[in-house]
Design an enzyme around this catalytic site. Structure first.
Site, PDB file in Angstrom:
ATOM      1  N   HIS A 164       0.835  -1.210   0.000  1.00  0.00           N
ATOM      2  CA  HIS A 164       0.000   0.000   0.000  1.00  0.00           C
ATOM      3  C   HIS A 164       0.867   1.256   0.000  1.00  0.00           C
ATOM      4  CE1 HIS A 164       0.901   0.990   4.214  1.00  0.00           C
ATOM      5  NE2 HIS A 164       0.790  -0.303   4.477  1.00  0.00           N
ATOM      6  N   GLY A 165       0.266   2.369  -0.435  1.00  0.00           N
ATOM      7  CA  GLY A 165       0.972   3.647  -0.399  1.00  0.00           C
ATOM      8  C   GLY A 165       1.155   4.135   1.033  1.00  0.00           C
ATOM      9  N   GLN A 166       1.905   5.211   1.159  1.00  0.00           N
ATOM     10  CA  GLN A 166       2.163   5.738   2.509  1.00  0.00           C
ATOM     11  C   GLN A 166       0.860   6.006   3.252  1.00  0.00           C
ATOM     12  OE1 GLN A 166       3.002   9.912   3.321  1.00  0.00           O
ATOM     13  NE2 GLN A 166       5.015   9.331   4.137  1.00  0.00           N
ATOM     14  N   SER A 167       0.812   5.588   4.517  1.00  0.00           N
ATOM     15  CA  SER A 167      -0.370   5.811   5.354  1.00  0.00           C
ATOM     16  C   SER A 167      -0.079   6.899   6.383  1.00  0.00           C
ATOM     17  CB  SER A 167      -0.761   4.519   6.079  1.00  0.00           C
ATOM     18  OG  SER A 167       0.195   4.208   7.085  1.00  0.00           O
TER      19      SER A 167
ATOM     20  N   LYS B  41       7.285   4.297  17.845  1.00  0.00           N
ATOM     21  CA  LYS B  41       8.399   3.374  18.071  1.00  0.00           C
ATOM     22  C   LYS B  41       9.184   3.719  19.336  1.00  0.00           C
ATOM     23  CE  LYS B  41       8.566   2.379  13.170  1.00  0.00           C
ATOM     24  NZ  LYS B  41       9.267   2.520  11.881  1.00  0.00           N
TER      25      LYS B  41
ATOM     26  N   GLU C 248      -1.727  -7.208   7.584  1.00  0.00           N
ATOM     27  CA  GLU C 248      -0.360  -6.979   8.032  1.00  0.00           C
ATOM     28  C   GLU C 248      -0.050  -7.816   9.276  1.00  0.00           C
ATOM     29  OE1 GLU C 248       2.470  -6.660   7.457  1.00  0.00           O
ATOM     30  OE2 GLU C 248       3.102  -4.562   7.309  1.00  0.00           O
TER      31      GLU C 248
ATOM     32  N   ASN D 242       2.301   5.501   8.863  1.00  0.00           N
ATOM     33  CA  ASN D 242       3.662   5.465   8.304  1.00  0.00           C
ATOM     34  C   ASN D 242       4.327   6.824   8.483  1.00  0.00           C
ATOM     35  OD1 ASN D 242       2.696   3.444   5.442  1.00  0.00           O
ATOM     36  ND2 ASN D 242       3.695   2.773   7.330  1.00  0.00           N
TER      37      ASN D 242
END
Length: 531
Positions: free
Chosen positions: A96-99, A181, A170, A102
């Site tokens: 998928h494209g950038q979310s 993170k 995912e 992300n």
């Protein structure tokens, strides 16, 4: 042994070929698109302590429940074998494209709270353009909306309805999902370190996410490969696409993160039947991680700690265009098409500061790499010749049409794959170690498909028989990076057979045609690299 390359630009043919032939002979070895259920966040419970590396999962320690719990597909079992095939198939995987998550650096896992950003939608639109000539018989999509929104864009001109496949979601990251993170690192300490350093042994909430992912990838292959479709499009996610690649090729969970999958990028995998009814299908990665935008590896980032190695297959000659086996023959210059490919390579890599250019000692490789070296403005870069990067010697096959040799065993005096890998791995180790010593950030290696395949196998610690896994076409680029430097961890494969700089998938149809004998020449010497 390295030499200066200037004499090879217009060198007479024959002498080097004869010398290498004698050398090799002497060394010869004997539904609707939207899922019917919304995916909601799971319930977090107090985390268990990190388990020993050898521990196995226990259902009694399962402390997580979410939308997917009832599917009963969270099993840390060995992946299921690929189903037998009766015809060849091509599967194109798209991330998928950038979310939004992300962009924020938030851990998504199988949660469904993020959506495509404007940038992500643009990436999907470019991926659609890359596939505009494709003729897919089927499409499969993850149940998560960031993948479905990508599929909406990529698949918008087709009348075939994509099928939602829950096994394509995912990786399940349980209590990590939704955390920045840095939050995960602070809150989970040693557990987070295990996730970063030894993901295959990482456990959280009574689950082993990477092991479960590998099993789930094998479930997805059961559905996809058992369909009647010859060409299928799969739109999913980073980690599941990695697992799909590895489950297809037989690589275990410790290969997690060794194959990069960028936002919006595509990977094409060819499957064809094994002559043995009980044998696993033969797998060829046509290309991996073909990015829809200019990839970060094509530019120099001064703040980066990584060391990269750009592997370029020499550009086209008349023999490569005609599928004639060259081996160690060195009688040809690049043809008009090849010279245009060289221009495209140099334009594409114009913002990449190269520290070294190493070439196999043939005119076609030197002519491919020479201008890239001369274009460097940050310092003077010479083209160095490395004898151990010479193409595989194929005896009496050299100079003959690959089609005319189909089904025949290699000549008795041909160099074996084991010897090819031994000398190539030795050269590769020296190249990498030299980069470690002198701090080179970018090394370019220009070679032949067989040699580049051997380098990729050496990087990934794969046996010589894995050479046939990688298709590498003239003028293509493959990239290996060591994210923290060559002394601080293994190399990762960023892409293979990258050809965006040569046109939209090299201006061809990225899907198989029903009358196309795709593997006719490929079977001659077990990979494209011999011609």
């Amino acid at each position: 042994m390295m030499k200066d390359a200037s004499l090879l630009l217009h060198a007479p043919p024959g002498a080097a070929t004869a010398r290498r032939a004698r050398c090799f002979a002497a060394r010869k070895s004997p539904s609707p698109l939207r899922a019917s259920r919304a995916v909601v966040g799971g319930a977090r419970r107090p985390r268990p302590a990190a388990a020993p590396l050898g521990a196995t999962s226990s259902s009694k320690s399962d402390t997580w429940e979410d939308e997917f719990t009832s599917l009963d597909d969270r099993k840390a079992d060995d992946p299921m074998p690929l189903p037998n095939l009766t015809k060849r198939k091509r599967i194109i995987l798209v991330r998928h494209g950038q979310s939004t998550w992300n962009a924020h650096g938030r851990m998504q896992g199988s949660s469904n709270n993020s959506e495509l950003t404007e940038k992500g939608a643009g990436q999907a639109a470019v991926t659609k353009s890359l596939l505009e000539n494709a003729k897919f018989d089927a499409s499969w999509v993850s149940p998560l909306k960031r993948a479905q929104s990508t599929a909406d864009i990529v698949w918008s001109s087709s009348e075939v309805k994509p099928q939602v496949l829950t096994s394509l979601r995912e990786i399940d990251l349980y209590s990590f999902q939704g955390l920045i993170k840095q939050e995960a690192e602070k809150e989970y300490g040693e557990v987070y370190k295990l996730w970063k350093k030894h993901p295959a042994q990482f456990e959280i909430d009574g689950h082993y996410p990477v092991r479960e992912l590998w099993f789930r990838a094998s479930m997805a292959w059961q559905s996809i490969l058992r369909s009647d479709a010859t060409n299928s499009l799969v739109v999913a996610h980073n980690a599941i696409n990695q697992a799909m690649i590895c489950a297809a090729t037989g690589l275990p969970p410790n290969y997690f993160r060794r194959f990069i999958q960028s936002n919006g990028a595509l990977t094409a995998i060819d499957f064809f039947p094994n002559p043995s009814a009980q044998g696993r299908p033969k797998i060829v990665i046509d290309r991996m991680n073909q990015s829809p935008v200019t990839p970060s590896w094509s530019k120099t980032r001064k703040e980066s700690t990584s060391q990269k190695f750009v592997l370029i297959r020499h550009a086209a000659t008349d023999s490569t265009d005609n599928a004639t086996i060259l081996g160690t023959l060195d009688h040809e210059n690049l043809n008009k098409k090849g010279k245009k490919q060289v221009q495209s390579i140099n334009t594409f890599l114009k913002d990449l500061q190269v520290d070294k250019v190493l070439c196999s000692p043939t005119k076609r490789t030197v002519q491919t790499g020479y201008q890239l070296a001369k274009n460097q403005k940050h310092k003077e870069v010479e083209v160095k010749l490395e004898e151990r990067l010479s193409n595989i010697y194929l005896g009496e096959w050299q100079g003959k049409s690959a089609a005319s040799l189909r089904g025949q065993p290699p000549p008795k005096d041909a160099e074996s794959l084991n010897i090819l890998h031994e000398r190539t791995s030795e050269a590769w180790l020296d190249i990498v170690q030299q980069a470690a010593m002198d701090g080179s950030k970018c090394t370019v290696v220009v070679g032949h498909a067989a040699v580049i395949a051997a380098i990729l196998c050496s990087t990934l610690e794969l046996a010589p028989e894995f050479s046939s896994l990688f298709r590498l076409t003239p003028g293509s680029i493959s990239v290996v990076t060591f994210p923290m430097g060559v002394l601080n961890g293994p190399g990762n494969v960023i892409c293979t057979n990258f050809t965006t700089h040569l046109g939209k998938l090299a201006d061809g149809d990225p899907t198989l045609q029903s009358d196309e004998d795709l593997f006719a020449d490929f079977e001659t010497c077990d990979w494209d690299g011999c011609f």
